[in-house]
Design a protein around this motif. Structure first.
Motif, PDB file in Angstrom:
ATOM      1  N   ASP A 140       0.852  -1.185   0.000  1.00 12.47           N
ATOM      2  CA  ASP A 140       0.000   0.000   0.000  1.00 12.47           C
ATOM      3  C   ASP A 140       0.889   1.237   0.000  1.00 12.47           C
ATOM      4  N   GLN A 141       0.686   2.122  -0.973  1.00 12.63           N
ATOM      5  CA  GLN A 141       1.463   3.353  -0.968  1.00 12.63           C
ATOM      6  C   GLN A 141       1.165   4.126   0.314  1.00 12.63           C
ATOM      7  N   SER A 142       2.192   4.346   1.117  1.00 18.59           N
ATOM      8  CA  SER A 142       2.015   4.986   2.418  1.00 18.59           C
ATOM      9  C   SER A 142       2.751   6.314   2.446  1.00 18.59           C
ATOM     10  N   VAL A 143       2.207   7.239   3.228  1.00 20.42           N
ATOM     11  CA  VAL A 143       2.754   8.587   3.342  1.00 20.42           C
ATOM     12  C   VAL A 143       2.728   8.989   4.807  1.00 20.42           C
ATOM     13  N   SER A 144       3.856   9.457   5.331  1.00 22.48           N
ATOM     14  CA  SER A 144       3.887   9.866   6.735  1.00 22.48           C
ATOM     15  C   SER A 144       3.119  11.169   6.927  1.00 22.48           C
ATOM     16  N   VAL A 145       2.457  11.279   8.074  1.00 23.48           N
ATOM     17  CA  VAL A 145       1.676  12.484   8.366  1.00 23.48           C
ATOM     18  C   VAL A 145       2.045  13.064   9.734  1.00 23.48           C
ATOM     19  N   ASP A 146       3.213  12.745  10.242  1.00 19.06           N
ATOM     20  CA  ASP A 146       3.611  13.220  11.565  1.00 19.06           C
ATOM     21  C   ASP A 146       3.939  14.703  11.555  1.00 19.06           C
ATOM     22  N   GLU A 147       3.564  15.403  12.620  1.00 16.62           N
ATOM     23  CA  GLU A 147       3.965  16.799  12.777  1.00 16.62           C
ATOM     24  C   GLU A 147       5.442  16.903  13.118  1.00 16.62           C
ATOM     25  N   SER A 148       5.932  15.936  13.908  1.00 20.23           N
ATOM     26  CA  SER A 148       7.353  15.845  14.238  1.00 20.23           C
ATOM     27  C   SER A 148       7.723  14.372  14.236  1.00 20.23           C
ATOM     28  N   HIS A 149       8.842  14.051  13.612  1.00 18.84           N
ATOM     29  CA  HIS A 149       9.195  12.659  13.420  1.00 18.84           C
ATOM     30  C   HIS A 149      10.022  12.092  14.575  1.00 18.84           C
ATOM     31  N   GLY A 150       9.672  10.897  14.987  1.00 19.64           N
ATOM     32  CA  GLY A 150      10.561  10.122  15.824  1.00 19.64           C
ATOM     33  C   GLY A 150      11.679   9.537  14.973  1.00 19.64           C
ATOM     34  N   THR A 151      12.660   8.933  15.641  1.00 19.89           N
ATOM     35  CA  THR A 151      13.804   8.344  14.952  1.00 19.89           C
ATOM     36  C   THR A 151      13.782   6.839  15.153  1.00 19.89           C
ATOM     37  N   MET A 152      13.583   6.083  14.084  1.00 23.95           N
ATOM     38  CA  MET A 152      13.559   4.632  14.178  1.00 23.95           C
ATOM     39  C   MET A 152      14.996   4.085  14.182  1.00 23.95           C
ATOM     40  N   HIS A 153      15.268   3.200  15.115  1.00 23.95           N
ATOM     41  CA  HIS A 153      16.552   2.496  15.132  1.00 23.95           C
ATOM     42  C   HIS A 153      16.265   1.064  14.677  1.00 23.95           C
ATOM     43  N   ASP A 154      15.997   0.967  13.372  1.00 29.54           N
ATOM     44  CA  ASP A 154      15.527  -0.282  12.786  1.00 29.54           C
ATOM     45  C   ASP A 154      16.710  -1.126  12.294  1.00 29.54           C
ATOM     46  N   PHE A 155      17.570  -1.465  13.240  1.00 25.30           N
ATOM     47  CA  PHE A 155      18.763  -2.277  12.995  1.00 25.30           C
ATOM     48  C   PHE A 155      19.205  -2.832  14.332  1.00 25.30           C
ATOM     49  N   TYR A 156      20.080  -3.807  14.304  1.00 21.87           N
ATOM     50  CA  TYR A 156      20.541  -4.397  15.572  1.00 21.87           C
ATOM     51  C   TYR A 156      22.017  -4.776  15.448  1.00 21.87           C
ATOM     52  N   GLY A 157      22.667  -4.879  16.593  1.00 20.79           N
ATOM     53  CA  GLY A 157      24.065  -5.290  16.631  1.00 20.79           C
ATOM     54  C   GLY A 157      25.061  -4.183  16.379  1.00 20.79           C
ATOM     55  N   PHE A 158      24.627  -2.934  16.496  1.00 17.70           N
ATOM     56  CA  PHE A 158      25.516  -1.809  16.237  1.00 17.70           C
ATOM     57  C   PHE A 158      25.965  -1.174  17.557  1.00 17.70           C
ATOM     58  N   PRO A 159      26.996  -0.326  17.526  1.00 16.58           N
ATOM     59  CA  PRO A 159      27.458   0.334  18.752  1.00 16.58           C
ATOM     60  C   PRO A 159      26.347   1.128  19.430  1.00 16.58           C
ATOM     61  N   GLU A 160      26.432   1.226  20.727  1.00 10.26           N
ATOM     62  CA  GLU A 160      25.400   1.899  21.507  1.00 10.26           C
ATOM     63  C   GLU A 160      25.166   3.327  21.024  1.00 10.26           C
ATOM     64  N   ALA A 161      26.224   3.966  20.548  1.00 10.55           N
ATOM     65  CA  ALA A 161      26.090   5.349  20.081  1.00 10.55           C
ATOM     66  C   ALA A 161      25.085   5.481  18.946  1.00 10.55           C
ATOM     67  N   MET A 162      24.911   4.426  18.176  1.00 11.29           N
ATOM     68  CA  MET A 162      23.937   4.469  17.079  1.00 11.29           C
ATOM     69  C   MET A 162      22.517   4.648  17.614  1.00 11.29           C
ATOM     70  N   TYR A 163      22.240   4.038  18.756  1.00  4.67           N
ATOM     71  CA  TYR A 163      20.888   4.043  19.304  1.00  4.67           C
ATOM     72  C   TYR A 163      20.595   5.328  20.082  1.00  4.67           C
ATOM     73  N   GLU A 164      21.620   6.135  20.246  1.00  8.15           N
ATOM     74  CA  GLU A 164      21.441   7.428  20.912  1.00  8.15           C
ATOM     75  C   GLU A 164      21.178   8.554  19.922  1.00  8.15           C
ATOM     76  N   LEU A 165      21.388   8.288  18.643  1.00  9.81           N
ATOM     77  CA  LEU A 165      21.211   9.322  17.633  1.00  9.81           C
ATOM     78  C   LEU A 165      19.725   9.629  17.437  1.00  9.81           C
TER      79      LEU A 165
END
Length: 259
Positions: free
Chosen positions: A50-75
């Motif tokens: 389904d073609q999807s479009v974001s409608v957020d007023e302000s975006h959160g930050t997805m950390h959609d990965f695993y096994g990376f340094p902790e600093a990545m998850y703080e960004l």
């Protein structure tokens, strides 16, 4: 002002922390391009039928990965959304008879925020993220991008974020790029520079090493190319701005389409 559209490889999420030739290129690109009013980004990491479009007023930050340094998850990349751009995209999709789904609360995935963090580190330019559909034909993907071509005339930057050679099962620690990856990228480049869309639409049958470069389990990373190209359908010019490799064959490239 008419902006180009871009295909931008997002590589590994580690680009967010790295300082190398490609990250410096992205930083310079953000400074050299005219500052956009808003950004519409098709991300390989939002693959939906389904073609999807974001409608957020302000975006959160997805950390959609695993096994990376902790600093990545703080960004964080807290870019605002744009209700007006979301509405206009919806109107353009309606005009093209494309059904779409507004999505609230998803946040920006790393396909979007990793490159935007380098290009526009202040996170002060409104962003609307759009899904891709790797199951559609390249012609359909191109046509969806073309529905948004008029946005470029309104100082909106349209980006497709993915990777032309993106096969994580074949990466290595080689310091030199694999010959097969280079040959695939160069075939793609030749077609892009001549805007041979029908050759590109059949890349999986005609390009050398297509199965290695775009494996069946990674088609979504190639797909954003066609959305970005379509957004420049009224100004069919292509220019490669950057090409490099990490991990033997992970292609880091940026293509500019249109003006």
């Amino acid at each position: 002002m008419t902006l180009p559209s871009l295909f931008v490889a997002h590589g590994s999420p580690m680009l967010a922390l790295e300082d190398n030739g490609y990250t410096r290129f992205l930083e310079n690109l953000g400074r050299e391009l005219p500052t956009p009013e808003a950004i519409a980004v098709f991300s390989a990491h939002w693959d939906s039928p389904d073609q999807s479009v974001s409608v957020d007023e302000s975006h959160g930050t997805m950390h959609d990965f695993y096994g990376f340094p902790e600093a990545m998850y703080e960004l964080r990349y807290p870019a605002p959304g744009s209700a007006s751009l979301t509405q206009q995209i919806g109107q353009l999709f309606d005009a093209g008879n494309l059904s779409y789904q507004p999505v609230l609360g998803r946040g920006l995935d790393h396909g979007a925020w990793v490159i935007l963090q380098k290009m526009y580190p202040d996170a002060n330019i409104p962003v609307v993220e759009l899904s891709v559909d790797s199951r559609r034909s390249p012609a359909e993907q191109y046509a969806i991008g073309a529905m948004l071509k008029e946005l470029r005339q309104q100082n909106v930057l349209v980006i497709g974020s993915g990777g032309l050679v993106h096969n994580l099962r074949m990466i290595s620690q080689s310091g030199e790029p694999d010959t097969w990856a280079v040959e695939f990228d160069e075939w793609i480049a030749k077609q892009l520079e001549s805007w041979k869309v029908h050759e590109l639409f059949d890349y999986d049958k005609k390009a050398p090493y297509a199965r290695q470069a775009v494996p069946s389990y990674g088609v979504e990373h190639f797909t954003p190319l066609f959305y970005a190209m379509g957004a420049a359908d009224d100004d069919r010019k292509a220019k490669r701005l950057f090409q490099a490799y990490q991990y033997g064959n992970l292609s880091l490239n940026c293509w500019m389409f249109g003006s």
